[in-house]
Write an enzyme that holds these catalytic residues in place. Sequence first.
Site, PDB file in Angstrom:
ATOM      1  N   SER A 219       9.173 -12.388   9.507  1.00  0.00           N
ATOM      2  CA  SER A 219       8.990 -12.989   8.187  1.00  0.00           C
ATOM      3  C   SER A 219       9.288 -14.481   8.262  1.00  0.00           C
ATOM      4  O   SER A 219      10.031 -14.936   9.144  1.00  0.00           O
ATOM      5  CB  SER A 219       9.949 -12.331   7.192  1.00  0.00           C
ATOM      6  N   TYR A 232      18.259  -9.997   4.900  1.00  0.00           N
ATOM      7  CA  TYR A 232      16.877  -9.765   5.349  1.00  0.00           C
ATOM      8  C   TYR A 232      16.471 -10.832   6.365  1.00  0.00           C
ATOM      9  O   TYR A 232      15.968 -10.531   7.449  1.00  0.00           O
ATOM     10  CB  TYR A 232      15.960  -9.797   4.119  1.00  0.00           C
TER      11      TYR A 232
HETATM   12  N1  LIG Z   1       4.817  -8.468   1.837  1.00  0.00           N
HETATM   13  C1  LIG Z   1       5.353  -9.625   2.195  1.00  0.00           C
HETATM   14  O1  LIG Z   1       5.305 -10.600   1.481  1.00  0.00           O
HETATM   15  C2  LIG Z   1       6.052  -9.752   3.522  1.00  0.00           C
HETATM   16  C3  LIG Z   1       6.472 -11.007   3.939  1.00  0.00           C
HETATM   17  C4  LIG Z   1       7.091 -11.146   5.157  1.00  0.00           C
HETATM   18  C5  LIG Z   1       7.284 -10.058   5.948  1.00  0.00           C
HETATM   19  N2  LIG Z   1       6.890  -8.830   5.554  1.00  0.00           N
HETATM   20  C6  LIG Z   1       7.138  -7.702   6.434  1.00  0.00           C
HETATM   21  O2  LIG Z   1       5.957  -6.966   6.620  1.00  0.00           O
HETATM   22  C7  LIG Z   1       6.270  -5.600   6.824  1.00  0.00           C
HETATM   23  C8  LIG Z   1       5.500  -4.745   5.833  1.00  0.00           C
HETATM   24  O3  LIG Z   1       5.858  -5.155   4.533  1.00  0.00           O
HETATM   25  P1  LIG Z   1       5.085  -4.689   3.217  1.00  0.00           P
HETATM   26  O4  LIG Z   1       5.001  -5.850   2.333  1.00  0.00           O
HETATM   27  O5  LIG Z   1       3.859  -3.973   3.584  1.00  0.00           O
HETATM   28  O6  LIG Z   1       6.200  -3.738   2.566  1.00  0.00           O
HETATM   29  P2  LIG Z   1       6.233  -2.174   2.327  1.00  0.00           P
HETATM   30  O7  LIG Z   1       5.055  -1.754   1.537  1.00  0.00           O
HETATM   31  O8  LIG Z   1       7.583  -1.860   1.778  1.00  0.00           O
HETATM   32  O9  LIG Z   1       6.075  -1.576   3.808  1.00  0.00           O
HETATM   33  C9  LIG Z   1       7.155  -1.284   4.647  1.00  0.00           C
HETATM   34  C10 LIG Z   1       7.033   0.165   5.027  1.00  0.00           C
HETATM   35  O10 LIG Z   1       8.068   0.503   5.962  1.00  0.00           O
HETATM   36  C11 LIG Z   1       8.587   1.756   5.557  1.00  0.00           C
HETATM   37  N3  LIG Z   1       9.937   1.974   6.093  1.00  0.00           N
HETATM   38  C12 LIG Z   1      11.127   1.588   5.564  1.00  0.00           C
HETATM   39  N4  LIG Z   1      12.125   2.022   6.341  1.00  0.00           N
HETATM   40  C13 LIG Z   1      11.561   2.687   7.368  1.00  0.00           C
HETATM   41  C14 LIG Z   1      12.061   3.383   8.486  1.00  0.00           C
HETATM   42  N5  LIG Z   1      13.373   3.500   8.690  1.00  0.00           N
HETATM   43  N6  LIG Z   1      11.193   3.961   9.338  1.00  0.00           N
HETATM   44  C15 LIG Z   1       9.863   3.876   9.145  1.00  0.00           C
HETATM   45  N7  LIG Z   1       9.323   3.258   8.089  1.00  0.00           N
HETATM   46  C16 LIG Z   1      10.165   2.665   7.207  1.00  0.00           C
HETATM   47  C17 LIG Z   1       8.576   1.704   4.060  1.00  0.00           C
HETATM   48  O11 LIG Z   1       8.682   3.002   3.501  1.00  0.00           O
HETATM   49  P3  LIG Z   1       9.274   3.133   1.994  1.00  0.00           P
HETATM   50  O12 LIG Z   1       8.352   2.340   1.128  1.00  0.00           O
HETATM   51  O13 LIG Z   1       9.229   4.579   1.736  1.00  0.00           O
HETATM   52  O14 LIG Z   1      10.646   2.552   2.052  1.00  0.00           O
HETATM   53  C18 LIG Z   1       7.224   1.076   3.814  1.00  0.00           C
HETATM   54  O15 LIG Z   1       6.198   2.030   3.815  1.00  0.00           O
HETATM   55  C19 LIG Z   1       7.776  -5.474   6.673  1.00  0.00           C
HETATM   56  O16 LIG Z   1       8.398  -5.505   7.938  1.00  0.00           O
HETATM   57  C20 LIG Z   1       8.142  -6.705   5.883  1.00  0.00           C
HETATM   58  O17 LIG Z   1       9.470  -7.110   6.103  1.00  0.00           O
HETATM   59  C21 LIG Z   1       6.268  -8.644   4.338  1.00  0.00           C
END
Ligand SMILES: NC(=O)c1ccc[n+]([C@@H]2O[C@H](COP(=O)([O-])OP(=O)(O)OC[C@H]3O[C@@H](n4cnc5c(N)ncnc54)[C@H](OP(=O)(O)O)[C@@H]3O)[C@@H](O)[C@H]2O)c1
Length: 270
Positions: A219, A232
Amino acid sequence: MEGIVEGCLGFLYGLLMVICVGLLLLRVAEGRSVRWLALLVVSGVMLSCWVHSSVLKVGLMSVLCSVIHYVGREEVMLSTLDKAVLITGCDSGFGHDLARFLDSAGMRVFAGVLNELSPGALKLKKAASPNLTVLQLDITNSSQITQAYQYIKSQTGKAGLWALVNNAGVLGYVCDGEIQPIKMYKRHVDVNFIGSVEITQVFLPLIRQSKGRIISISSLAGEVPLPGFAGYGASKAAMIAYNGAIRQELYRWGVRVIIIQPGAFKTSEN
Ligand SMILES: NC(=O)c1ccc[n+]([C@@H]2O[C@H](COP(=O)([O-])OP(=O)(O)OC[C@H]3O[C@@H](n4cnc5c(N)ncnc54)[C@H](OP(=O)(O)O)[C@@H]3O)[C@@H](O)[C@H]2O)c1
């Protein structure tokens, strides 16, 4: 006046040839487009010998370049044939969308989900082709990681795993570092850092087998300290440092390590 126009058109023709040949040479260096380069050179020689009007030469060469660009653009895309990828955290967001996209692109996709009965996991099972397998995979659970490894190893055989996408992550809530509970700090580290390290270690033999790649979604907060993102950001910074080190260690094995640092995105499910 006519001579000047003719000279300019001749120059334009030469320039067009140099640019096109240069671009195709770059692609040839990557093992692609050899036939397009040959076609362009042969056509260029024929035009120079047989066509005397510069207008006609520029026109014909422009048409040829456009056709080569249009028909040859497919070659710029990486072939997805026989390539297997494991993506973690496919219940929602980036992981979910990426799993569907790579499935539609023809890859063999192993979509790890935190809960195989979650709406996202069920949606994925329903919408995907038989090339996509949804796997129960909590990345903080060692036995689930081992099970996923055994299954994927049995499915991929000698080809190995072409890519691992460490996407699963938790953000929790945004608040001052002073009041964020220690439990949440631990969760950030367990999922965002240790979980992705364990997955990477376990799957490395399969990735090394295919000289594949490890892609980790960190991130912007891991690079730039942002108020509200203390835990985070720290866990994502650890991820960056870890991947930076293994990138250099794994280079000699032909394994690439890639970090993606998104800013703020409203992903499909959040
Ligand atoms: N969206 C943004 O703006 C953004 C920015 C920077 C970085 N990121 C990174 O991009 C990645 C995806 O983010 P996203 O925005 O798509 O968020 P998201 O929809 O919350 O996706 C993350 C997924 O990981 C799952 N997860 C959580 N704990 C886990 C575990 N122990 N084992 C396996 N899966 C697990 C979550 O399940 P649950 O929903 O059931 O908890 C969710 O489905 C993350 O690493 C996030 O930090 C996102």
